[in-house]
Design a protein around this motif. Structure first.
Motif, PDB file in Angstrom:
ATOM      1  N   UNK A  44       7.405  12.263  -5.679  1.00  0.00           N
ATOM      2  CA  UNK A  44       7.292  13.668  -6.094  1.00  0.00           C
ATOM      3  C   UNK A  44       5.941  14.287  -5.751  1.00  0.00           C
ATOM      4  N   UNK A  45       4.959  13.432  -5.405  1.00  0.00           N
ATOM      5  CA  UNK A  45       3.614  13.920  -5.090  1.00  0.00           C
ATOM      6  C   UNK A  45       3.371  14.001  -3.591  1.00  0.00           C
ATOM      7  N   UNK A  46       4.439  13.874  -2.804  1.00  0.00           N
ATOM      8  CA  UNK A  46       4.263  13.922  -1.352  1.00  0.00           C
ATOM      9  C   UNK A  46       3.746  15.284  -0.929  1.00  0.00           C
ATOM     10  N   UNK A  47       3.034  15.301   0.192  1.00  0.00           N
ATOM     11  CA  UNK A  47       2.479  16.550   0.710  1.00  0.00           C
ATOM     12  C   UNK A  47       3.593  17.484   1.147  1.00  0.00           C
TER      13      UNK A  47
ATOM     14  N   UNK B 210       0.842  -1.200   0.000  1.00  0.00           N
ATOM     15  CA  UNK B 210       0.000   0.000   0.000  1.00  0.00           C
ATOM     16  C   UNK B 210       0.876   1.248   0.000  1.00  0.00           C
ATOM     17  N   UNK B 211       1.948   1.208   0.777  1.00  0.00           N
ATOM     18  CA  UNK B 211       2.868   2.351   0.820  1.00  0.00           C
ATOM     19  C   UNK B 211       3.548   2.537  -0.532  1.00  0.00           C
ATOM     20  N   UNK B 212       3.981   1.463  -1.163  1.00  0.00           N
ATOM     21  CA  UNK B 212       4.635   1.534  -2.469  1.00  0.00           C
ATOM     22  C   UNK B 212       3.677   2.024  -3.560  1.00  0.00           C
ATOM     23  N   UNK B 213       2.378   1.776  -3.363  1.00  0.00           N
ATOM     24  CA  UNK B 213       1.385   2.184  -4.363  1.00  0.00           C
ATOM     25  C   UNK B 213       1.264   3.701  -4.469  1.00  0.00           C
ATOM     26  N   UNK B 214       1.875   4.413  -3.515  1.00  0.00           N
ATOM     27  CA  UNK B 214       1.867   5.878  -3.579  1.00  0.00           C
ATOM     28  C   UNK B 214       2.770   6.380  -4.712  1.00  0.00           C
ATOM     29  N   UNK B 215       3.694   5.528  -5.149  1.00  0.00           N
ATOM     30  CA  UNK B 215       4.596   5.882  -6.249  1.00  0.00           C
ATOM     31  C   UNK B 215       3.965   5.472  -7.571  1.00  0.00           C
ATOM     32  N   UNK B 216       4.101   6.314  -8.594  1.00  0.00           N
ATOM     33  CA  UNK B 216       3.582   5.912  -9.900  1.00  0.00           C
ATOM     34  C   UNK B 216       4.514   4.853 -10.490  1.00  0.00           C
ATOM     35  N   UNK B 217       4.135   4.292 -11.621  1.00  0.00           N
ATOM     36  CA  UNK B 217       4.874   3.168 -12.206  1.00  0.00           C
ATOM     37  C   UNK B 217       6.344   3.501 -12.475  1.00  0.00           C
ATOM     38  N   UNK B 218       6.593   4.691 -12.996  1.00  0.00           N
ATOM     39  CA  UNK B 218       7.970   5.092 -13.321  1.00  0.00           C
ATOM     40  C   UNK B 218       8.821   5.208 -12.064  1.00  0.00           C
ATOM     41  N   UNK B 219       8.298   5.923 -11.060  1.00  0.00           N
ATOM     42  CA  UNK B 219       9.053   6.115  -9.819  1.00  0.00           C
ATOM     43  C   UNK B 219       9.168   4.826  -9.015  1.00  0.00           C
ATOM     44  N   UNK B 220       8.172   3.945  -9.125  1.00  0.00           N
ATOM     45  CA  UNK B 220       8.248   2.655  -8.437  1.00  0.00           C
ATOM     46  C   UNK B 220       9.398   1.824  -9.013  1.00  0.00           C
ATOM     47  N   UNK B 221       9.535   1.845 -10.329  1.00  0.00           N
ATOM     48  CA  UNK B 221      10.609   1.086 -10.980  1.00  0.00           C
ATOM     49  C   UNK B 221      11.979   1.581 -10.511  1.00  0.00           C
TER      50      UNK B 221
ATOM     51  N   UNK C  55      11.631   6.072   3.047  1.00  0.00           N
ATOM     52  CA  UNK C  55      12.254   5.929   1.730  1.00  0.00           C
ATOM     53  C   UNK C  55      11.253   6.245   0.619  1.00  0.00           C
ATOM     54  N   UNK C  56      10.017   5.757   0.787  1.00  0.00           N
ATOM     55  CA  UNK C  56       8.976   6.015  -0.220  1.00  0.00           C
ATOM     56  C   UNK C  56       8.675   7.510  -0.293  1.00  0.00           C
TER      57      UNK C  56
END
Length: 222
Positions: free
Chosen positions: A159-162, A120-131, A153-154
């Motif tokens: 880049x979309x963090x508050x 769930x935490x990793x899902x905050x990253x989009x596909x590009x940033x997750x890779x 770390x996430x």
């Protein structure tokens, strides 16, 4: 007795330093069957979470379609109704519902052998940033880290963090104003949905709206 902090979900218990000092190799060996069973249980939990998220997404779509096509509500109002229904019917909070739906939609996460909370935490990253994140922090490494560390770390790679205001006062007033505006609009939309269709306003609500109007006019004049 000391607390067992890392036995649960540990697929490779050979890394003794991550455990409590009392959890020696002999202790780990003696509970290895139970640890293996828990590993399997966590795998089942991940599958259940993904399936549940998919069902919630399906339910959300069905409710929105039913209410908007019939002209009973806007898309926003239908989403509010969906969240309230899930909270009351399934005792599932709005945040967790959103997280489960997001996880279900992220098929690139489904095969990672990590706990649901981490996925769930990793899902905050989009596909590009997750890779990029997984290249720097492979699954094997993440399995050894505490959840709080993974969360940090996430956040660092998101880049979309508050944006948090600096305690000493942020020099970027544009960011602060944008955040405030989004919060006001979000809360106003919720209030408007609650009171749409009412012919009169509650005295308390009328008083609060009056204060907001006065504050706005004073700021505008200034």
């Amino acid at each position: 007795m000391g607390k067992i902090s890392k036995v649960v979900g540990a697929s490779k218990p050979s890394k003794v330093p991550v455990f409590h000092p009392l959890i020696t190799p002999s202790v780990v060996k003696s509970v290895s069957k139970t640890v293996a069973a828990i590993d399997k249980a966590f795998l089942s939990e991940r599958r259940i979470a993904v399936n549940l998220g998919g069902l919630l997404a399906k339910l959300q779509g069905e409710i929105i379609t039913h209410l908007t096509v019939s002209g009973q509500a806007s898309s926003y109002q239908a989403k509010v109704a969906f969240r309230q229904f899930v909270q009351v019917r399934f005792k599932c909070g709005e945040t967790y519902t959103t997280e489960l739906i997001r996880l279900a939609e992220r098929k690139d996460l489904h095969r990672l052998g990590l706990p649901t909370t981490v996925l769930i935490e990793l899902s905050r990253l989009d596909a590009v940033n997750l890779k990029k994140f997984m290249t720097k922090h492979p699954t094997a490494e993440l399995k050894k880290l505490p959840f709080k560390e993974i969360k940090k770390l996430v956040r660092a790679d998101n880049p979309k963090k508050r944006v948090k205001a600096d305690k000493a006062g942020s020099s970027d007033s544009t960011v602060n104003v944008k955040v405030i505006a989004e919060k006001i609009k979000s809360n106003f939309d919720k209030v408007r949905v609650e009171f749409d269709g009412d012919s009169s306003l509650d005295k308390n609500l009328d008083s609060v709206l009056g204060e907001i109007s006065k504050w706005y006019l004073d700021k505008k004049v200034a």
